[in-house]
Design a protein around this motif. Structure first.
Motif, PDB file in Angstrom:
ATOM      1  N   MET A   1      10.902  -3.299  -1.877  1.00  0.00           N
ATOM      2  CA  MET A   1      11.255  -4.584  -1.283  1.00  0.00           C
ATOM      3  C   MET A   1      10.436  -4.829  -0.014  1.00  0.00           C
ATOM      4  N   LEU A   2      10.248  -3.796   0.788  1.00  0.00           N
ATOM      5  CA  LEU A   2       9.473  -3.938   2.016  1.00  0.00           C
ATOM      6  C   LEU A   2       7.994  -4.176   1.719  1.00  0.00           C
ATOM      7  N   GLU A   3       7.499  -3.631   0.609  1.00  0.00           N
ATOM      8  CA  GLU A   3       6.118  -3.916   0.209  1.00  0.00           C
ATOM      9  C   GLU A   3       5.949  -5.397  -0.107  1.00  0.00           C
ATOM     10  N   TYR A   4       6.971  -6.018  -0.706  1.00  0.00           N
ATOM     11  CA  TYR A   4       6.913  -7.460  -0.970  1.00  0.00           C
ATOM     12  C   TYR A   4       6.898  -8.254   0.333  1.00  0.00           C
ATOM     13  N   VAL A   5       7.660  -7.806   1.318  1.00  0.00           N
ATOM     14  CA  VAL A   5       7.634  -8.445   2.639  1.00  0.00           C
ATOM     15  C   VAL A   5       6.209  -8.392   3.198  1.00  0.00           C
ATOM     16  N   ALA A   6       5.583  -7.234   3.096  1.00  0.00           N
ATOM     17  CA  ALA A   6       4.214  -7.066   3.582  1.00  0.00           C
ATOM     18  C   ALA A   6       3.256  -7.998   2.840  1.00  0.00           C
ATOM     19  N   LEU A   7       3.404  -8.101   1.527  1.00  0.00           N
ATOM     20  CA  LEU A   7       2.544  -8.988   0.739  1.00  0.00           C
ATOM     21  C   LEU A   7       2.618 -10.429   1.229  1.00  0.00           C
ATOM     22  N   VAL A   8       3.823 -10.924   1.374  1.00  0.00           N
ATOM     23  CA  VAL A   8       4.010 -12.316   1.809  1.00  0.00           C
ATOM     24  C   VAL A   8       3.425 -12.519   3.201  1.00  0.00           C
ATOM     25  N   HIS A   9       3.700 -11.603   4.099  1.00  0.00           N
ATOM     26  CA  HIS A   9       3.194 -11.714   5.466  1.00  0.00           C
ATOM     27  C   HIS A   9       1.668 -11.719   5.492  1.00  0.00           C
ATOM     28  N   LEU A  10       1.048 -10.840   4.727  1.00  0.00           N
ATOM     29  CA  LEU A  10      -0.408 -10.777   4.679  1.00  0.00           C
ATOM     30  C   LEU A  10      -1.007 -12.059   4.096  1.00  0.00           C
ATOM     31  N   MET A  11      -0.374 -12.604   3.067  1.00  0.00           N
ATOM     32  CA  MET A  11      -0.865 -13.865   2.494  1.00  0.00           C
ATOM     33  C   MET A  11      -0.760 -14.997   3.517  1.00  0.00           C
ATOM     34  N   LEU A  12       0.317 -15.013   4.279  1.00  0.00           N
ATOM     35  CA  LEU A  12       0.465 -16.033   5.324  1.00  0.00           C
ATOM     36  C   LEU A  12      -0.593 -15.877   6.408  1.00  0.00           C
ATOM     37  N   LYS A  13      -1.098 -14.666   6.588  1.00  0.00           N
ATOM     38  CA  LYS A  13      -2.157 -14.411   7.569  1.00  0.00           C
ATOM     39  C   LYS A  13      -3.548 -14.697   7.004  1.00  0.00           C
ATOM     40  N   GLY A  14      -3.622 -15.144   5.767  1.00  0.00           N
ATOM     41  CA  GLY A  14      -4.901 -15.511   5.173  1.00  0.00           C
ATOM     42  C   GLY A  14      -5.558 -14.453   4.320  1.00  0.00           C
ATOM     43  N   TYR A  15      -4.862 -13.377   4.021  1.00  0.00           N
ATOM     44  CA  TYR A  15      -5.425 -12.336   3.162  1.00  0.00           C
ATOM     45  C   TYR A  15      -5.268 -12.721   1.694  1.00  0.00           C
ATOM     46  N   ARG A  16      -6.277 -12.375   0.920  1.00  0.00           N
ATOM     47  CA  ARG A  16      -6.228 -12.541  -0.529  1.00  0.00           C
ATOM     48  C   ARG A  16      -5.847 -11.188  -1.111  1.00  0.00           C
ATOM     49  N   ILE A  17      -4.770 -11.137  -1.846  1.00  0.00           N
ATOM     50  CA  ILE A  17      -4.284  -9.878  -2.411  1.00  0.00           C
ATOM     51  C   ILE A  17      -5.078  -9.569  -3.682  1.00  0.00           C
ATOM     52  N   LEU A  18      -5.738  -8.422  -3.688  1.00  0.00           N
ATOM     53  CA  LEU A  18      -6.558  -8.002  -4.824  1.00  0.00           C
ATOM     54  C   LEU A  18      -5.851  -6.970  -5.695  1.00  0.00           C
ATOM     55  N   GLY A  19      -4.887  -6.286  -5.122  1.00  0.00           N
ATOM     56  CA  GLY A  19      -4.170  -5.263  -5.871  1.00  0.00           C
ATOM     57  C   GLY A  19      -2.871  -4.911  -5.177  1.00  0.00           C
ATOM     58  N   PHE A  20      -1.889  -4.505  -5.982  1.00  0.00           N
ATOM     59  CA  PHE A  20      -0.571  -4.153  -5.465  1.00  0.00           C
ATOM     60  C   PHE A  20      -0.080  -2.951  -6.246  1.00  0.00           C
ATOM     61  N   ARG A  21       0.293  -1.896  -5.520  1.00  0.00           N
ATOM     62  CA  ARG A  21       0.702  -0.642  -6.166  1.00  0.00           C
ATOM     63  C   ARG A  21      -0.368  -0.199  -7.164  1.00  0.00           C
ATOM     64  N   LEU A  22      -1.563  -0.158  -6.674  1.00  0.00           N
ATOM     65  CA  LEU A  22      -2.741   0.110  -7.499  1.00  0.00           C
ATOM     66  C   LEU A  22      -2.904   1.613  -7.715  1.00  0.00           C
ATOM     67  N   PRO A  23      -2.697   2.088  -8.942  1.00  0.00           N
ATOM     68  CA  PRO A  23      -2.843   3.524  -9.190  1.00  0.00           C
ATOM     69  C   PRO A  23      -4.320   3.926  -9.191  1.00  0.00           C
ATOM     70  N   MET A  24      -4.615   4.983  -8.487  1.00  0.00           N
ATOM     71  CA  MET A  24      -5.965   5.529  -8.410  1.00  0.00           C
ATOM     72  C   MET A  24      -5.858   7.037  -8.601  1.00  0.00           C
ATOM     73  N   PRO A  25      -6.918   7.687  -9.047  1.00  0.00           N
ATOM     74  CA  PRO A  25      -6.868   9.149  -9.165  1.00  0.00           C
ATOM     75  C   PRO A  25      -6.535   9.829  -7.828  1.00  0.00           C
ATOM     76  N   GLN A  26      -6.933   9.213  -6.717  1.00  0.00           N
ATOM     77  CA  GLN A  26      -6.688   9.783  -5.389  1.00  0.00           C
ATOM     78  C   GLN A  26      -5.254   9.540  -4.910  1.00  0.00           C
ATOM     79  N   GLY A  27      -4.556   8.622  -5.524  1.00  0.00           N
ATOM     80  CA  GLY A  27      -3.200   8.264  -5.133  1.00  0.00           C
ATOM     81  C   GLY A  27      -3.037   6.758  -5.159  1.00  0.00           C
ATOM     82  N   GLU A  28      -1.820   6.306  -5.062  1.00  0.00           N
ATOM     83  CA  GLU A  28      -1.538   4.875  -5.145  1.00  0.00           C
ATOM     84  C   GLU A  28      -1.953   4.131  -3.873  1.00  0.00           C
ATOM     85  N   ILE A  29      -2.587   2.972  -4.055  1.00  0.00           N
ATOM     86  CA  ILE A  29      -2.867   2.074  -2.945  1.00  0.00           C
ATOM     87  C   ILE A  29      -1.725   1.063  -2.927  1.00  0.00           C
TER      88      ILE A  29
END
Length: 131
Positions: free
Chosen positions: A22-50
């Protein structure tokens, strides 16, 4: 008795994961309001999740979301090993996605603390060489 403890621990873990999401969703909305374009969310990578991958102008941000009692505790919760993994994941994305290669990679920290506004710390972790 042991079964009760295990069940209680499992329930606490489930509640913490739900709250974290739920807090990750808060962060997403806040970042979008700041002008960020979201390219990935909970992005699984071999090194760990982004938690969040975002772009603003020439800036590519790998954003780690933490919720702790205070901002300092959130900052120290990201270990040196985790910082290295975040850098490695970001660099791997730049290698595999040509459209990201020209962007400036940053590792940011987004903290949520009780009774305070969310805080987005840009470039929270400098890339350092470890031997």
């Amino acid at each position: 008795m042991t079964v009760d403890r295990a069940a209680a621990r499992s329930a606490r873990g489930k509640k913490a994961r739900r709250r974290g999401r739920m807090l990750e969703y808060v962060a997403l909305v806040h970042l979008m309001l700041k002008g960020y374009r979201i390219l990935g969310f909970r992005l699984p990578m071999p090194q760990g999740e982004i938690d969040i991958l975002a772009q603003k102008g020439k800036r590519l941000a790998v954003i780690e979301v933490k919720s702790r009692g205070d901002a300092d505790a959130a900052l120290t919760a990201v270990t040196a090993i985790q910082q290295d993994r975040l850098w490695e994941a970001g660099l791997a994305l730049q290698e595999t996605r040509p459209q990201l290669a020209a962007l400036d990679l940053n590792i940011d920290l987004y903290t949520l603390t009780p009774g305070r506004w969310p805080r987005h710390t840009k470039n929270a972790f400098e890339k350092i060489e470890r031997f």
